[in-house]
Write a protein that holds these residues in place. Sequence first.
Motif, PDB file in Angstrom:
ATOM      1  N   ARG A 162      24.010 154.153  -9.413  1.00 60.17           N
ATOM      2  CA  ARG A 162      24.962 154.015  -8.841  1.00 60.17           C
ATOM      3  C   ARG A 162      24.882 153.153  -7.369  1.00 60.17           C
ATOM      4  NH1 ARG A 162      25.232 160.173  -8.792  1.00 60.17           N
ATOM      5  NH2 ARG A 162      22.911 160.198  -9.160  1.00 60.17           N
ATOM      6  N   VAL A 163      23.162 153.423  -7.308  1.00 60.03           N
ATOM      7  CA  VAL A 163      22.595 152.806  -6.060  1.00 60.03           C
ATOM      8  C   VAL A 163      23.031 151.275  -6.445  1.00 60.03           C
ATOM      9  CG1 VAL A 163      21.594 152.962  -4.657  1.00 60.03           C
ATOM     10  CG2 VAL A 163      22.191 154.783  -5.421  1.00 60.03           C
ATOM     11  N   SER A 164      23.471 149.951  -5.775  1.00 62.98           N
ATOM     12  CA  SER A 164      22.647 148.302  -6.087  1.00 62.98           C
ATOM     13  C   SER A 164      21.174 148.407  -5.471  1.00 62.98           C
ATOM     14  CB  SER A 164      23.271 147.354  -5.050  1.00 62.98           C
ATOM     15  OG  SER A 164      24.718 148.180  -5.806  1.00 62.98           O
ATOM     16  N   TRP A 165      20.160 148.960  -5.989  1.00 61.37           N
ATOM     17  CA  TRP A 165      18.926 149.049  -5.645  1.00 61.37           C
ATOM     18  C   TRP A 165      18.519 147.065  -4.560  1.00 61.37           C
ATOM     19  CZ3 TRP A 165      17.119 153.933  -4.813  1.00 61.37           C
ATOM     20  CH2 TRP A 165      18.007 155.017  -5.353  1.00 61.37           C
ATOM     21  N   ASP A 166      18.728 146.500  -5.419  1.00 60.28           N
ATOM     22  CA  ASP A 166      18.580 145.103  -4.999  1.00 60.28           C
ATOM     23  C   ASP A 166      19.061 145.123  -3.595  1.00 60.28           C
ATOM     24  OD1 ASP A 166      20.830 144.907  -6.313  1.00 60.28           O
ATOM     25  OD2 ASP A 166      20.114 142.749  -6.963  1.00 60.28           O
ATOM     26  N   ARG A 167      19.964 144.985  -3.546  1.00 57.80           N
ATOM     27  CA  ARG A 167      20.304 145.456  -1.813  1.00 57.80           C
ATOM     28  C   ARG A 167      19.740 145.946  -1.486  1.00 57.80           C
ATOM     29  NH1 ARG A 167      24.408 141.981   0.359  1.00 57.80           N
ATOM     30  NH2 ARG A 167      25.510 141.428  -1.983  1.00 57.80           N
ATOM     31  N   LEU A 168      19.780 147.199  -1.103  1.00 51.42           N
ATOM     32  CA  LEU A 168      18.825 148.228  -0.828  1.00 51.42           C
ATOM     33  C   LEU A 168      17.240 147.862  -0.194  1.00 51.42           C
ATOM     34  CD1 LEU A 168      18.679 151.195   0.238  1.00 51.42           C
ATOM     35  CD2 LEU A 168      18.022 152.251  -1.844  1.00 51.42           C
ATOM     36  N   LEU A 169      16.876 146.980  -1.364  1.00 58.46           N
ATOM     37  CA  LEU A 169      15.218 146.694  -1.647  1.00 58.46           C
ATOM     38  C   LEU A 169      15.488 145.394  -0.207  1.00 58.46           C
ATOM     39  CD1 LEU A 169      12.770 145.978  -4.168  1.00 58.46           C
ATOM     40  CD2 LEU A 169      13.428 144.214  -1.898  1.00 58.46           C
ATOM     41  N   PHE A 170      16.918 144.352  -0.147  1.00 61.64           N
ATOM     42  CA  PHE A 170      16.972 143.235   0.411  1.00 61.64           C
ATOM     43  C   PHE A 170      16.980 144.356   2.096  1.00 61.64           C
ATOM     44  CE2 PHE A 170      19.951 140.648   2.898  1.00 61.64           C
ATOM     45  CZ  PHE A 170      19.684 140.061   3.032  1.00 61.64           C
ATOM     46  N   SER A 171      17.692 144.945   2.054  1.00 60.22           N
ATOM     47  CA  SER A 171      17.868 145.513   3.589  1.00 60.22           C
ATOM     48  C   SER A 171      16.766 146.455   4.124  1.00 60.22           C
ATOM     49  CB  SER A 171      19.504 147.445   3.549  1.00 60.22           C
ATOM     50  OG  SER A 171      19.565 147.704   4.272  1.00 60.22           O
ATOM     51  N   ALA A 172      16.039 146.709   3.396  1.00 54.65           N
ATOM     52  CA  ALA A 172      14.754 147.131   3.633  1.00 54.65           C
ATOM     53  C   ALA A 172      14.237 146.217   4.365  1.00 54.65           C
ATOM     54  CB  ALA A 172      13.853 148.366   2.494  1.00 54.65           C
ATOM     55  N   LYS A 173      13.827 145.024   3.456  1.00 60.03           N
ATOM     56  CA  LYS A 173      13.121 143.985   4.112  1.00 60.03           C
ATOM     57  C   LYS A 173      14.191 143.518   5.395  1.00 60.03           C
ATOM     58  CE  LYS A 173      10.535 142.483  -0.101  1.00 60.03           C
ATOM     59  NZ  LYS A 173       9.562 141.613  -0.663  1.00 60.03           N
TER      60      LYS A 173
END
Length: 230
Positions: free
Chosen positions: A141-152
Amino acid sequence: MIGGILPDWVAAEAAYDDPEGDPSDELFPQERALIARAVPKRRREFTTVRFLARRALRRLGEAPVPLLPDRRGAPSWPAGVVGSMTHCEGYRAAVVARSPHTAAVGIDAEPDAPLPEGVRDVVTLPGERARLDALAARDPRVSWDRLLFSAKESVFKVWYPLTRRELDFTEAEIEIDPSDRTFLARLLVPGPVIGELQVTQFPGRWIASRGLVATAIHIGAAPHTGTGPT
């Protein structure tokens, strides 16, 4: 949204859309000159996020001032204040804090949608990609790759004001914890020195809501007593 993943003493303001009318009316002349030739979408984003930042600054007792970007796009803040801004489709936010409590703060928001094709391999390390695959299998349900990009992105917004140096996507490794909505960024290059202590990692928090993912990192003025958001 952003305010909920930062300490109480960080003043946060956010909006899910732009005010009606001519947004440039809210700008100082120096700011207006910077976007004189920008497309309307860029002008609205630039203006709204600065309107929010000045509203957050008022909560700290600061008078409105121009918030001009440096060569890397990082906004200038009044003396004794640190802050961060973010904007994406459907969301704008700004946060500020007093430097006696905070050495740096970084925020980022993104649409909760997969990264464009080919981007994931550019912005991630092999170990991160393996963990992203495991997270996607556990909860699609979560776009984890986008979340990781946001974290970076949040990592860079903390790193750059402290060092005034560039940081490549591959120079920090992110590990996301889905159970308590935190993440840890391990620096793969020498970290900044804060309070006579070299910081080697940035703890952060994340949230997914309303079709968005957002991340935040708070670095305390005395990092050895706790660098992460509370």
